[in-house]
Write a protein that holds these residues in place. Structure first.
Motif, PDB file in Angstrom:
ATOM      1  N   LEU A  79      -7.589 -13.822  39.092  1.00 37.57           N
ATOM      2  CA  LEU A  79      -7.668 -15.234  38.624  1.00 37.57           C
ATOM      3  C   LEU A  79      -8.830 -15.429  37.290  1.00 37.57           C
ATOM      4  O   LEU A  79      -8.770 -16.269  36.826  1.00 37.57           O
ATOM      5  CB  LEU A  79      -8.157 -16.319  39.875  1.00 37.57           C
ATOM      6  CG  LEU A  79      -7.139 -16.106  41.004  1.00 37.57           C
ATOM      7  CD1 LEU A  79      -7.912 -17.241  42.104  1.00 37.57           C
ATOM      8  CD2 LEU A  79      -5.900 -16.910  40.827  1.00 37.57           C
ATOM      9  N   HIS A  80      -9.518 -14.415  37.375  1.00 43.21           N
ATOM     10  CA  HIS A  80     -10.754 -14.279  36.327  1.00 43.21           C
ATOM     11  C   HIS A  80     -10.766 -13.012  35.421  1.00 43.21           C
ATOM     12  O   HIS A  80      -9.960 -12.097  35.738  1.00 43.21           O
ATOM     13  CB  HIS A  80     -12.110 -14.553  36.922  1.00 43.21           C
ATOM     14  CG  HIS A  80     -12.118 -15.799  37.714  1.00 43.21           C
ATOM     15  ND1 HIS A  80     -11.975 -15.786  39.160  1.00 43.21           N
ATOM     16  CD2 HIS A  80     -12.484 -17.351  37.594  1.00 43.21           C
ATOM     17  CE1 HIS A  80     -11.990 -17.083  39.478  1.00 43.21           C
ATOM     18  NE2 HIS A  80     -12.458 -18.109  38.600  1.00 43.21           N
ATOM     19  N   ALA A  81     -11.317 -12.959  34.472  1.00 42.72           N
ATOM     20  CA  ALA A  81     -11.419 -11.916  33.701  1.00 42.72           C
ATOM     21  C   ALA A  81     -12.039 -10.693  34.437  1.00 42.72           C
ATOM     22  O   ALA A  81     -13.044 -10.966  35.237  1.00 42.72           O
ATOM     23  CB  ALA A  81     -11.953 -12.258  32.333  1.00 42.72           C
ATOM     24  N   ALA A  82     -11.724  -9.794  34.192  1.00 44.75           N
ATOM     25  CA  ALA A  82     -12.333  -8.662  34.752  1.00 44.75           C
ATOM     26  C   ALA A  82     -13.772  -8.353  33.998  1.00 44.75           C
ATOM     27  O   ALA A  82     -13.956  -8.595  32.948  1.00 44.75           O
ATOM     28  CB  ALA A  82     -11.596  -7.224  34.696  1.00 44.75           C
ATOM     29  N   ARG A  83     -14.645  -7.999  35.109  1.00 48.79           N
ATOM     30  CA  ARG A  83     -16.119  -7.772  34.690  1.00 48.79           C
ATOM     31  C   ARG A  83     -16.683  -6.325  34.992  1.00 48.79           C
ATOM     32  O   ARG A  83     -16.286  -5.906  36.216  1.00 48.79           O
ATOM     33  CB  ARG A  83     -17.023  -8.751  35.528  1.00 48.79           C
ATOM     34  CG  ARG A  83     -18.519  -8.556  35.050  1.00 48.79           C
ATOM     35  CD  ARG A  83     -19.117  -9.870  36.017  1.00 48.79           C
ATOM     36  NE  ARG A  83     -19.217  -9.680  37.264  1.00 48.79           N
ATOM     37  CZ  ARG A  83     -19.871  -9.064  38.301  1.00 48.79           C
ATOM     38  NH1 ARG A  83     -21.065  -8.231  37.556  1.00 48.79           N
ATOM     39  NH2 ARG A  83     -19.671  -8.865  39.376  1.00 48.79           N
TER      40      ARG A  83
ATOM     41  N   SER B 238     -10.755   0.168  38.468  1.00 48.30           N
ATOM     42  CA  SER B 238     -11.708   0.689  39.467  1.00 48.30           C
ATOM     43  C   SER B 238     -12.959   0.421  38.925  1.00 48.30           C
ATOM     44  O   SER B 238     -13.982   0.483  40.123  1.00 48.30           O
ATOM     45  CB  SER B 238     -11.463   2.062  39.818  1.00 48.30           C
ATOM     46  OG  SER B 238     -11.567   2.914  38.841  1.00 48.30           O
ATOM     47  N   MET B 239     -13.442   0.276  37.770  1.00 45.18           N
ATOM     48  CA  MET B 239     -14.847   0.304  37.191  1.00 45.18           C
ATOM     49  C   MET B 239     -15.236  -1.286  36.923  1.00 45.18           C
ATOM     50  O   MET B 239     -16.094  -1.491  36.339  1.00 45.18           O
ATOM     51  CB  MET B 239     -14.977   1.074  36.016  1.00 45.18           C
ATOM     52  CG  MET B 239     -14.814   2.468  35.989  1.00 45.18           C
ATOM     53  SD  MET B 239     -16.022   3.425  37.069  1.00 45.18           S
ATOM     54  CE  MET B 239     -15.504   5.255  36.712  1.00 45.18           C
ATOM     55  N   THR B 240     -14.207  -2.211  37.493  1.00 42.84           N
ATOM     56  CA  THR B 240     -14.448  -3.436  37.300  1.00 42.84           C
ATOM     57  C   THR B 240     -14.519  -4.448  38.626  1.00 42.84           C
ATOM     58  O   THR B 240     -13.964  -4.178  39.550  1.00 42.84           O
ATOM     59  CB  THR B 240     -13.673  -4.212  36.428  1.00 42.84           C
ATOM     60  OG1 THR B 240     -12.228  -4.136  36.923  1.00 42.84           O
ATOM     61  CG2 THR B 240     -13.293  -3.397  35.035  1.00 42.84           C
ATOM     62  N   ASP B 241     -15.011  -5.523  38.531  1.00 41.75           N
ATOM     63  CA  ASP B 241     -14.763  -6.792  39.480  1.00 41.75           C
ATOM     64  C   ASP B 241     -13.908  -7.490  38.868  1.00 41.75           C
ATOM     65  O   ASP B 241     -13.963  -8.319  38.022  1.00 41.75           O
ATOM     66  CB  ASP B 241     -15.945  -7.550  39.886  1.00 41.75           C
ATOM     67  CG  ASP B 241     -15.902  -8.380  40.607  1.00 41.75           C
ATOM     68  OD1 ASP B 241     -15.207  -8.604  41.517  1.00 41.75           O
ATOM     69  OD2 ASP B 241     -16.965  -9.335  40.963  1.00 41.75           O
ATOM     70  N   TYR B 242     -12.549  -7.457  39.538  1.00 37.39           N
ATOM     71  CA  TYR B 242     -11.315  -8.333  38.976  1.00 37.39           C
ATOM     72  C   TYR B 242     -10.780  -8.991  40.205  1.00 37.39           C
ATOM     73  O   TYR B 242     -10.366  -8.077  41.539  1.00 37.39           O
ATOM     74  CB  TYR B 242     -10.562  -7.267  38.305  1.00 37.39           C
ATOM     75  CG  TYR B 242      -9.150  -8.035  37.814  1.00 37.39           C
ATOM     76  CD1 TYR B 242      -9.435  -9.269  36.966  1.00 37.39           C
ATOM     77  CD2 TYR B 242      -8.007  -7.297  38.120  1.00 37.39           C
ATOM     78  CE1 TYR B 242      -8.192  -9.783  36.546  1.00 37.39           C
ATOM     79  CE2 TYR B 242      -6.835  -7.930  37.795  1.00 37.39           C
ATOM     80  CZ  TYR B 242      -6.980  -9.231  36.928  1.00 37.39           C
ATOM     81  OH  TYR B 242      -5.855  -9.745  36.152  1.00 37.39           O
ATOM     82  N   ASP B 243     -10.396 -10.115  40.394  1.00 33.59           N
ATOM     83  CA  ASP B 243      -9.833 -10.896  41.021  1.00 33.59           C
ATOM     84  C   ASP B 243      -8.449 -11.459  40.835  1.00 33.59           C
ATOM     85  O   ASP B 243      -8.008 -12.388  41.538  1.00 33.59           O
ATOM     86  CB  ASP B 243     -10.701 -11.922  41.840  1.00 33.59           C
ATOM     87  CG  ASP B 243     -11.152 -13.033  41.012  1.00 33.59           C
ATOM     88  OD1 ASP B 243     -10.718 -12.850  39.678  1.00 33.59           O
ATOM     89  OD2 ASP B 243     -11.753 -14.005  41.164  1.00 33.59           O
TER      90      ASP B 243
END
Length: 323
Positions: free
Chosen positions: A68-72, A61-66
């Motif tokens: 397909l790519h590593a969580a940011r 919930s604290m990341t940008d995660y789709d």
């Protein structure tokens, strides 16, 4: 070196501990070890399939995660975006309204059926099975059935209303009637609550009902002043469980209004919170945003449950606690 003392003095070993106490401690340790071995499958399952996903969703919930790519890492950005998204407010409002309509209807209908079953005598077993069987119906099938039964043109409900001269509404397309229609459809599966209430009714002491009858109380007075207070713990339990389930409603509405074969019926009035969460997470692959939505839903359900528990202290009667 072992010392033996007479009288009231206990036998001790070199550690100074009586052998009896040592044996008791060893037995308790063996019992504790055996218990842990027996429940270890559940503990492992809880840690792997419940606790770890909960902690993982808190981090996501604290990341940008789709996927397909590593969580940011984005910090609180998902929560800020969540409160700025108008569809979050729309879906949460739909869910709250649905819950307000569904919970009282569910409790009242299941309680009424249980009261009737309590008077059915020997045939109550047959009707109890009949009422419970719809609970076994797959939720996807119930969602598909909703479109057939509540069709505004030739649905079964509108045909029945036409027999008494009532022009039925467009249940599946009119935003004002979508949620009431879904509430009516949810009453299809009240069987589990009926069984709970029936068990509670049969536990009501017959001597109290007889005493109320001798005092001149009629059927309604006995129900309101004796039966309902004594089964209030069951009513509270069903209310809490139904509230939690209503906040998480998903399958029936998604199947009827947002499934692949139901795109023509798409209606924002049926966009519940968990449906929008599912769309964000698994259709748009916004896993971080969906995780934030899940935690907000958890906090909402927690707050509502705490309020219900506080209110229940005045309304729920626990006979054992009053003795």
């Amino acid at each position: 070196m072992t010392t033996i003392r007479t009288g009231r003095r206990a036998r001790t070993d070199q550690s100074g501990t009586p052998p009896l106490r040592t044996g008791v401690r060893r037995r308790r340790r063996r019992e504790a070890t055996s218990a842990l071995l027996f429940i270890s499958p559940w503990i492992i399952g809880f840690l792997v399939f419940t606790l770890w996903p909960i902690l993982q969703s808190a981090w996501l919930s604290m990341t940008d995660y789709d996927v397909l790519h590593a969580a940011r890492w984005v910090g609180w950005d998902n929560y800020v975006e969540l409160f700025q998204d108008p569809k979050v407010a729309l879906s949460l409002g739909n869910t709250v309204l649905y819950t307000v309509l569904e919970v009282p209807a569910h409790v009242l209908v299941s309680l009424a059926l249980a009261l009737l079953l309590a008077r059915a005598g020997r045939s109550s077993g047959f009707f109890r099975t009949v009422f419970f069987l719809p609970k076994m119906t797959p939720a996807v099938a119930v969602g598909a059935l909703f479109l057939l039964v509540f069709n505004g043109q030739d649905g079964l409900v509108n045909r029945a209303l036409a027999l008494v001269g009532i022009d039925g509404p467009a249940w599946t397309t009119d935003p004002a009637w979508v949620k009431p229609g879904l509430v009516l459809m949810s009453l299809w599966t009240v069987g589990a609550s009926v069984v709970i209430f029936l068990a509670a009714l049969r536990a009501v002491p017959s001597d109290l009902l007889e005493a109320a009858t001798l005092d001149g109380a009629g059927p309604w007075q006995r129900t309101l002043r004796v039966t309902l207070p004594l089964i209030s713990p069951s009513i509270f339990f069903v209310t809490v469980v139904t509230t939690i389930a209503s906040f998480q409603t998903f399958t029936e509405s998604y199947t009827a209004f947002f499934g692949a074969s139901s795109s023509a019926y798409g209606n924002d009035a049926a966009l519940f919170y968990v449906i929008y969460l599912f769309q964000q997470g698994f259709e748009y692959l916004h896993m971080g945003f969906a995780s934030a939505m899940a935690w907000v839903l958890f906090l909402v359900i927690l707050a509502v449950t705490i309020v219900q528990i506080r209110v229940s202290r005045r309304l729920v009667h626990y006979e054992a606690g009053d003795a």
